[in-house]
Design a protein around this motif. Sequence first.
Motif, PDB file in Angstrom:
ATOM      1  N   LEU A   1      -8.362   7.787   7.115  1.00  0.00           N
ATOM      2  CA  LEU A   1      -8.696   8.998   7.865  1.00  0.00           C
ATOM      3  C   LEU A   1      -7.458   9.544   8.577  1.00  0.00           C
ATOM      4  CD1 LEU A   1     -11.245  10.714   8.632  1.00  0.00           C
ATOM      5  CD2 LEU A   1     -11.261   9.433  10.769  1.00  0.00           C
ATOM      6  N   TYR A   2      -6.675   8.655   9.135  1.00  0.00           N
ATOM      7  CA  TYR A   2      -5.507   9.065   9.912  1.00  0.00           C
ATOM      8  C   TYR A   2      -4.450   9.750   9.044  1.00  0.00           C
ATOM      9  CZ  TYR A   2      -1.471   8.586  13.047  1.00  0.00           C
ATOM     10  OH  TYR A   2      -0.370   8.825  13.837  1.00  0.00           O
ATOM     11  N   TYR A   3      -4.195   9.167   7.862  1.00  0.00           N
ATOM     12  CA  TYR A   3      -3.123   9.679   7.026  1.00  0.00           C
ATOM     13  C   TYR A   3      -3.555  10.733   6.008  1.00  0.00           C
ATOM     14  CZ  TYR A   3       0.194   6.185   8.692  1.00  0.00           C
ATOM     15  OH  TYR A   3       1.050   5.431   9.472  1.00  0.00           O
TER      16      TYR A   3
ATOM     17  N   GLY B   1       0.989  15.177  -2.897  1.00  0.00           N
ATOM     18  CA  GLY B   1       2.220  14.938  -3.638  1.00  0.00           C
ATOM     19  C   GLY B   1       3.318  14.245  -2.874  1.00  0.00           C
ATOM     20  N   ASN B   2       3.060  13.886  -1.614  1.00  0.00           N
ATOM     21  CA  ASN B   2       4.063  13.219  -0.778  1.00  0.00           C
ATOM     22  C   ASN B   2       3.612  11.808  -0.422  1.00  0.00           C
ATOM     23  OD1 ASN B   2       6.017  15.512  -0.030  1.00  0.00           O
ATOM     24  ND2 ASN B   2       4.027  16.384   0.501  1.00  0.00           N
ATOM     25  N   ILE B   3       4.549  10.881  -0.368  1.00  0.00           N
ATOM     26  CA  ILE B   3       4.243   9.555   0.164  1.00  0.00           C
ATOM     27  C   ILE B   3       4.238   9.654   1.684  1.00  0.00           C
ATOM     28  CG2 ILE B   3       5.077   7.198   0.466  1.00  0.00           C
ATOM     29  CD1 ILE B   3       6.058   7.224  -2.356  1.00  0.00           C
ATOM     30  N   VAL B   4       3.088   9.342   2.282  1.00  0.00           N
ATOM     31  CA  VAL B   4       2.976   9.425   3.739  1.00  0.00           C
ATOM     32  C   VAL B   4       3.024   8.044   4.387  1.00  0.00           C
ATOM     33  CG1 VAL B   4       1.756  11.627   3.720  1.00  0.00           C
ATOM     34  CG2 VAL B   4       0.432   9.506   3.563  1.00  0.00           C
ATOM     35  N   PHE B   5       2.904   7.000   3.575  1.00  0.00           N
ATOM     36  CA  PHE B   5       3.096   5.631   4.087  1.00  0.00           C
ATOM     37  C   PHE B   5       3.371   4.717   2.905  1.00  0.00           C
ATOM     38  CE2 PHE B   5       1.747   1.320   4.828  1.00  0.00           C
ATOM     39  CZ  PHE B   5       2.391   1.006   6.009  1.00  0.00           C
ATOM     40  N   GLU B   6       4.258   3.741   3.126  1.00  0.00           N
ATOM     41  CA  GLU B   6       4.503   2.675   2.160  1.00  0.00           C
ATOM     42  C   GLU B   6       4.778   1.395   2.921  1.00  0.00           C
ATOM     43  OE1 GLU B   6       7.733   1.207  -1.219  1.00  0.00           O
ATOM     44  OE2 GLU B   6       7.987   3.150  -0.216  1.00  0.00           O
TER      45      GLU B   6
ATOM     46  N   VAL C   1       0.855  -1.181   0.000  1.00  0.00           N
ATOM     47  CA  VAL C   1       0.000   0.000   0.000  1.00  0.00           C
ATOM     48  C   VAL C   1       0.895   1.237   0.000  1.00  0.00           C
ATOM     49  CG1 VAL C   1      -1.764   1.280   1.253  1.00  0.00           C
ATOM     50  CG2 VAL C   1      -1.797  -1.218   1.284  1.00  0.00           C
ATOM     51  N   ILE C   2       0.605   2.154  -0.912  1.00  0.00           N
ATOM     52  CA  ILE C   2       1.328   3.418  -0.984  1.00  0.00           C
ATOM     53  C   ILE C   2       0.314   4.536  -0.792  1.00  0.00           C
ATOM     54  CG2 ILE C   2       2.763   4.934  -2.411  1.00  0.00           C
ATOM     55  CD1 ILE C   2       3.514   2.325  -3.993  1.00  0.00           C
TER      56      ILE C   2
ATOM     57  N   GLU D   1      -0.835  -1.706  11.744  1.00  0.00           N
ATOM     58  CA  GLU D   1      -0.022  -1.694  12.964  1.00  0.00           C
ATOM     59  C   GLU D   1       0.307  -0.276  13.414  1.00  0.00           C
ATOM     60  OE1 GLU D   1       1.697  -4.264  15.172  1.00  0.00           O
ATOM     61  OE2 GLU D   1      -0.320  -4.863  14.583  1.00  0.00           O
ATOM     62  N   THR D   2       0.405   0.661  12.448  1.00  0.00           N
ATOM     63  CA  THR D   2       0.728   2.041  12.825  1.00  0.00           C
ATOM     64  C   THR D   2      -0.413   2.704  13.592  1.00  0.00           C
ATOM     65  OG1 THR D   2      -0.107   3.046  10.755  1.00  0.00           O
ATOM     66  CG2 THR D   2       2.184   2.290  10.785  1.00  0.00           C
ATOM     67  N   LEU D   3      -1.601   2.104  13.542  1.00  0.00           N
ATOM     68  CA  LEU D   3      -2.748   2.659  14.259  1.00  0.00           C
ATOM     69  C   LEU D   3      -3.091   1.868  15.517  1.00  0.00           C
ATOM     70  CD1 LEU D   3      -3.194   3.940  11.317  1.00  0.00           C
ATOM     71  CD2 LEU D   3      -5.546   4.186  12.060  1.00  0.00           C
TER      72      LEU D   3
END
Length: 288
Positions: free
Chosen positions: A278-280, A208-213, A202-203, A221-223
């Motif tokens: 929602l978080y990202y 314009g920025n990658i906020v998670f990959e 998942v990207i 897990e990040t949540l």
Amino acid sequence: MELLNLTNVSKKFKEVQALKDVSFTMKPGIYGLIGPNGAGKSTLIRLIATLDKATSGVISYGDKHIWDIKESYRSLIGLMPQNQKGYGNYSGLAFMYYMANLKGISKQEATIQVNALVKQVGLEESINRKIKTYSGGMRQRLMFAQSLLGDPKIIILDEPTAGLDPFERIRLRNYISEIAENRIVLIATHVMQDIESIADKVILLNKGNIVFEGTGFELLETLKGKVVEKFIEVHELPNYQSQYRVSRVYKYESKYLIRYIDETAQGDKTPTFEDAYLYYMVDYDANI
């Protein structure tokens, strides 16, 4: 096994910075490129498909810059663009042969591929009808089928389930899973449900920025510990909406059961892809 590499890729349109130093690598598998409208997904797709050039940075396939091998590279790409229009008076069959001709496929080979793909996406009974008579789901299946002509190694699907009902969404996701082996499949969408059950990676792209990959598991897990559900009084809802990212609100008699994200709560609810979006993706402020 060739890899598709993006290294510090940026794209600027006059004063608008559409992409900012985007870097990631894709090997065969399914990738979900997620982001709201305006996040830069379509711009990134155009760059990968050589429909536009990056302002800076490098996109390479194997060890070669894609613009140095433009024609041979393009032959490896199958593109399903968003909201394809302009072919309503073609029959589905004529459209498939037309696209096969554009890809340089011989008529004999085109017949073999078209027949197989039409059967694969379940359009045998309607393939001779004009496209303008197709339902949204039928049209999307046809556009998906044409992206597979020529047995491309890189499949790019831009909002493939846009406008589809839940049944057609599931149907198209199943088709995507079937063709993913030994191919790079990039699905650009703002609908998390489109990729949560099929994406290997998942990207998340925002402004314009990658906020998670990472994998879906790594994303959730990040949540971990940040998702809370609780009952509140009706009059309390505006206060929670101003303080937290509220993902769901259920009404139970005279109360609300709300689900929200709290960085400090150590909640015990299992995160979902919707929570992650929602978080990202949501710019959190008092106006949400």
